[in-house]
Each structure stands twice: as C-alpha cells, then as structure tokens.
Design a protein around this motif. Sequence first.
Motif, mmCIF file in Angstrom:
data_model
loop_
_atom_site.group_PDB
_atom_site.id
_atom_site.type_symbol
_atom_site.label_atom_id
_atom_site.label_comp_id
_atom_site.label_asym_id
_atom_site.label_seq_id
_atom_site.Cartn_x
_atom_site.Cartn_y
_atom_site.Cartn_z
ATOM 1 N N UNK A 82 100.230 -120.133 32.743
ATOM 2 C CA UNK A 82 100.261 -119.117 33.803
ATOM 3 C C UNK A 82 99.066 -119.264 34.737
ATOM 4 N N UNK A 83 97.908 -119.568 34.197
ATOM 5 C CA UNK A 83 96.726 -119.761 35.031
ATOM 6 C C UNK A 83 96.874 -120.994 35.913
ATOM 7 N N UNK A 84 97.464 -122.055 35.357
ATOM 8 C CA UNK A 84 97.679 -123.277 36.146
ATOM 9 C C UNK A 84 98.650 -123.001 37.294
ATOM 10 N N UNK A 121 87.312 -118.816 29.678
ATOM 11 C CA UNK A 121 88.048 -119.149 30.898
ATOM 12 C C UNK A 121 87.548 -120.465 31.497
ATOM 13 N N UNK A 122 86.241 -120.689 31.431
ATOM 14 C CA UNK A 122 85.696 -121.944 31.953
ATOM 15 C C UNK A 122 86.229 -123.142 31.183
ATOM 16 N N UNK A 123 86.495 -122.962 29.884
ATOM 17 C CA UNK A 123 87.089 -124.054 29.108
ATOM 18 C C UNK A 123 88.492 -124.379 29.634
ATOM 19 N N UNK A 124 89.261 -123.327 29.979
ATOM 20 C CA UNK A 124 90.604 -123.550 30.523
ATOM 21 C C UNK A 124 90.518 -124.220 31.896
ATOM 22 N N UNK A 125 89.621 -123.735 32.748
ATOM 23 C CA UNK A 125 89.488 -124.285 34.098
ATOM 24 C C UNK A 125 89.071 -125.751 34.066
ATOM 25 N N UNK A 126 88.246 -126.126 33.087
ATOM 26 C CA UNK A 126 87.773 -127.509 33.016
ATOM 27 C C UNK A 126 88.900 -128.488 32.701
ATOM 28 N N UNK A 153 91.960 -128.258 33.951
ATOM 29 C CA UNK A 153 92.884 -128.335 35.073
ATOM 30 C C UNK A 153 92.367 -129.301 36.128
ATOM 31 N N UNK A 154 93.267 -129.951 36.812
ATOM 32 C CA UNK A 154 92.874 -130.917 37.841
ATOM 33 C C UNK A 154 92.177 -130.240 39.008
ATOM 34 N N UNK A 155 92.624 -129.018 39.349
ATOM 35 C CA UNK A 155 92.025 -128.326 40.487
ATOM 36 C C UNK A 155 90.688 -127.689 40.158
ATOM 37 N N UNK A 156 90.350 -127.543 38.867
ATOM 38 C CA UNK A 156 89.088 -126.924 38.425
ATOM 39 C C UNK A 156 88.802 -125.614 39.161
ATOM 40 N N UNK A 157 89.620 -124.586 38.936
ATOM 41 C CA UNK A 157 89.397 -123.309 39.625
ATOM 42 C C UNK A 157 88.032 -122.722 39.285
ATOM 43 N N UNK A 158 87.522 -121.934 40.199
ATOM 44 C CA UNK A 158 86.216 -121.301 39.992
ATOM 45 C C UNK A 158 86.383 -120.019 39.180
ATOM 46 N N UNK A 159 85.594 -119.909 38.125
ATOM 47 C CA UNK A 159 85.557 -118.684 37.326
ATOM 48 C C UNK A 159 84.394 -117.847 37.829
#
Length: 395
Positions: free
Chosen positions: A149-151, A226-231, A233-239
């Motif tokens: 869902x976050x992706x 959340x930073x673990x999830x963002x890392x 992803x290819x887009x690396x969203x900002x937490x």
Amino acid sequence: MSEFHGSASPPFPRQPDRTPPPPTRTTGLRQRLAELRGPEVAARALDARALAALAANPGCRRRAILDGAGVHKATLASALGSPSAFGQSQFALTRGNAFEAKVKADGGAELLRLAHRVLAPGSEPPQDAAVPDLTAAGPEGRTARTALALREAAGAPGTWTLLDHPMLALDVAGSPAFLEPDAVVVHPDGSWSVVEIKSFPMLDGSADPAKVGAAARQAAVYVLALEEVAARLETSPRVRHHVLLVCPKDFSNQPTASAVDVRRQRAVTRRQLARLTRLDEIADALPEGLCLSPELPAEQLTEAVDAIPAAYAPECLSACELAFHCRARARADDAVTSLGRSVRAELGALTTVTEVLAAARGETGDPDDPAVAALRRAARLRAQALGRTEAAVCR
C-alpha cells in the motif's frame, strides 16, 4: 527379461531425499524462545511502547530476552509475588479507543484535515483521500500488505492516503518485531508521516511534557520502521521527522493536533537498538531447559528469572512490569545499581554499597582511584558538617 551385472545401476528412478533440512539458526531461536515462554503460552507482541523502553535500557538482557520471547511480564511479575502497577488502566484504554474512533470517523476526514493544517498547510487540501484495505493473514502478511500500500501510494503523487493501523517490521536484536502505529499519512508529495493519537488533553495548545516525551519516543520507533520500508523502494520516499500528535482539545472531546519533532528520539533509539545484544547470544548463555511459565512454583520461577542477567535502574519503575522484583533483588545483592545509573557510573569499580561505605571510611580502595578519593573527601566534609552542627547544639 533383462539382467543386471556388475555395478550397473538399475533403471529405477532415484527416490527423492526426504530427510528434513537441518534447522536454521532463526528456527532454532524461535523454538528456544517458545520453550522459554512456556508450553502452550501465547506470545505477547512487542509494541513500540515496550520497544522504546527496551532501547532506553539496552544493557538489560532480562528485558531483551523476555520481550523477544513474548513473555507477558505483568503475569510473570504477579507469579513472582511482585505485581506491578505499571501500565494503563482499563478506563484509560477504553477512553483512548473511543477517542481514536472519533478521530478516524468518516474515513479519517478529521484526521486528514488536521494533518493538512499542521504538517502541510501549503499543499492541496484532502478531499477524496484513499484508505487502502490492509487486511491480511498474520503479522507477516499484514506487513507485506502495508508495504504494498505504501509503494502504491508513493507511486501516485498528488493525492492523500491514510493507512489505518498499518503493520511495520523492525529488526530488534536479531529478531523481527511487528509494530502497529495508529496511522500513517501519505502526503501529495509522496512523503510519509506517523500519526500518534493519545487521550491526554492538550490545554491551550500544549500538553504534559512527560507524556509528550513518551509519545515522541514511541513515534520515533515507528519512524525507524517506516525508514526501513522506504529504503527498500526504488523511489525512496521521504519519512518526515515531524509526527502528528492528536489529542483532545482542552477539556472537551474535540480533537486537536500539533507537530512533534522526533529527530533526537529517533537518533537515540537507533543508537540504543544497535547496542542490544542479539537474542541468540543471550539464549545460548542461558541454562538448558530454562522455562518461565507462570504455572511453575514461585521458588522455581524466581530461580529461573534470576538466571537471566538484569540491569536494574530506578527509571525501570515507570517502564517495566518486573521493576519491583528487580529492585528487590538489586537491594538484596547490595548493588549500587539501585541508586541510579548516574551514581553507578561515578563509582567505577565499586559495585556494592558495602564497598562504597568501606572505601569512604578508608578501610579499602586505592587512594589514587578518583571514585575512592571523591568518596573520602565527601566523608570528611560530612563529618565536619555534622561535628559543627553538634557543637552548635551543645552550646
């Protein structure tokens, strides 16, 4: 009919090897933790509140292994004869659940309005926000569904997304901990914000600093997860490091919110979690067959708990259900840890109160040791002060 001679192999298919693969270290650790918890005792999930408390005392192997094994510490403390007063009352839990339901009513419209006003006033106001379904089987399934869902939300900029009770995973001492924040908001720019909903009031725009600090430490754990999830992803969203704290306004039940910067708490928690001893190392050092089932006799259970090293400090009284038991043991052992971490750090190699008093009286200790020298100087000053007071009383 064919015949076979010599070492020729018969034309039969080779049977598959049905020998089960050797257990991995992870599987062995899970089995060891289950044995430690007790037969047929359900594991208690490690939440962010407990994880923040564990990170605040990384030297306590007892708490680390108990939390990792999912031991219900409140039940264990009662079985030991040292029931704990730590924790929320049922009334507070009921009030908090009712307030959270009010905040998230109507698809989280009020919550998103607060997030827009406090965290992103210059962005587009939320209108048709997405609220994905995060239902899945088990914590691993919910974690994967949350990541998906976050992706998807990060790949659809320009819209608001509200994740209600997502499931996040964070490695703690070599074992995964599954965490469930109240909510996570995905902003139109693709960044993520943690939402903490608390039932304590916010009076005139500010709340109890101690309670806000506890909420910030808890939210910092979610930010790390959340930073673990963002890392990944290819887009690396900002937490975002400013979390949304939602509380009742003044003495009403109307929600209000403020932004809380958790960068300091995040840095401290990350550093402290890195200092934790791995659970497999702690488990390997325990006696074979150790069990902490609350059904055991009190003497046997006490012996089992005391076999796990602890690092008691007075701060544990407000953060751990076993604090009363550990404090009694520290006092019985004459340990200086019962006086606080700062005192323990100042005393160096002196680990018991008896050693401290003997060094202050000049009976033991190296005079060149700074701790011993400071104790003897303090003893002289105390004697002088008491002598002058007694002389004044006599006159």
